[in-house]
Motif scaffolding. Structure first.
Motif: not given
Length: 243
Positions: A27, A212, A216-217
Motif C-alpha cells: 500500500i 482501498l 491495495r490503494d
C-alpha cells in the motif's frame, strides 16, 4: 496544501496479523500538513489495518513509513505519540471506570505541562463533556464517548490524528455532530487521517481520499472527485455517479 514534503508517507507497505498472511499488499499513502484525508473501501479492505500499522500496533515486514521525514516503521506506539501522532481506535477508546476529566488527564500522560489549560480547551471545544466532567466515562452515550476519545487524543496537541471509524454505531444526528467536530479540529491545523465506513460523508469533507480494495490503494484523488467518479460510486458507494 500539497506543496512541500508529506507529513506522513507510507511506501509499498505489506503488513498483517498472521505471519505470511498480509492484509496490506504493497500500500502507498500520504498526507500533507493540515490535510484531512479519508480512507474508504469495503469491509476487509485493510482500512483499520493501515491505521494500526501507521501507529505502530502492527509492524510491516516490508516497506517504509515516514513521519515528518523520519522512519517510524518498527517503533512502538508510545514512541510515535512522542513524535506528535495520536490514534483513536474504534472501540475501547476511553477508560470506562474513570471520569471524563480523569480520562483527559490520562490522555496527556507523556506531557510535562500544566493540564488545566489543556482540559479547559477541550471543554470549550466539547461543551457536553464539560457538563459531564465528573461523570464516569462508562455512563456516557456513544457520541459522548467518541467526543471524549477525540478530546483525550487532543490533550497531546498532535500534529497528526488518526481516527478509526469514529461514526460507527452512532445515530445519524450524532454522526453529523462528530463529523462537524472532526472538521473543526482539522480547521484548527491538525492533519487528520479519517478511516470511515460512511464513505459518502467522509469523502464530502475530505481534501483527498483513498479507496482501498484487498489491501491495495485502488483509487486516490480529491474527495469530491472520488465521490463523483462513476467507477468508485458503482464499486464502493453502492450507487452510480452521485448527482
Amino acid at each position: 496544501m500539497t506543496d512541500g514534503a508529506p507529513l506522513l508517507e507510507v511506501q509499498d507497505v505489506y503488513a498483517g496479523y498472521v505471519k505470511d498472511l498480509d492484509i496490506l499488499q504493497g500500500i502507498n499513502f500520504k498526507i500533507y500538513p493540515g490535510e484531512l484525508v479519508t480512507v474508504v473501501g469495503p469491509n476487509g479492505a485493510g482500512k483499520s489495518t493501515l491505521a494500526k500499522t501507521i501507529f505502530g500496533l502492527l509492524t510491516p515486514h516490508q516497506g517504509s513509513i515516514l513521519f515528518q521525514g523520519k522512519q517510524i516503521a518498527g517503533l512502538k506506539s508510545n514512541q510515535i505519540v512522542q513524535r506528535g501522532m495520536c490514534y483513536v481506535p474504534q472501540i475501547a477508546n476511553v477508560f470506562p471506570s474513570l471520569t471524563v476529566e480523569e480520562n483527559l488527564e490520562m490522555g496527556a500522560f507523556v506531557r510535562d505541562v500544566p493540564l488545566q489549560p489543556l482540559k479547559e480547551e477541550i471543554f470549550l471545544r466539547f461543551p457536553r463533556l464539560a457538563e459531564r466532567r465528573k461523570q464516569r466515562a462508562g455512563t456516557l452515550s456513544g457520541g459522548e464517548r467518541q467526543m471524549l476519545a477525540m478530546g483525550k487524543a487532543l490533550m497531546l496537541k498532535p500534529t497528526l490524528l488518526l481516527l478509526d471509524e469514529p461514526s460507527a454505531a452512532l445515530s445519524p444526528i450524532l454522526v453529523n455532530s462528530v463529523f462537524e467536530q472532526i472538521k473543526q479540529i482539522n480547521q484548527g491545523g491538525t492533519a487528520i487521517v479519517l478511516v470511515e465506513q460512511n464513505a459518502r460523508k467522509a469523502l464530502e469533507m475530505a481534501d483527498r481520499g483513498y479507496v482501498l480494495e484487498s489491501g491495495r490503494d485502488r483509487f486516490e484523488g480529491r474527495g469530491i472527485d472520488l465521490l463523483n467518479d462513476p467507477k468508485v460510486g458503482e464499486l464502493y458507494l453502492g450507487a452510480t455517479k452521485a448527482h
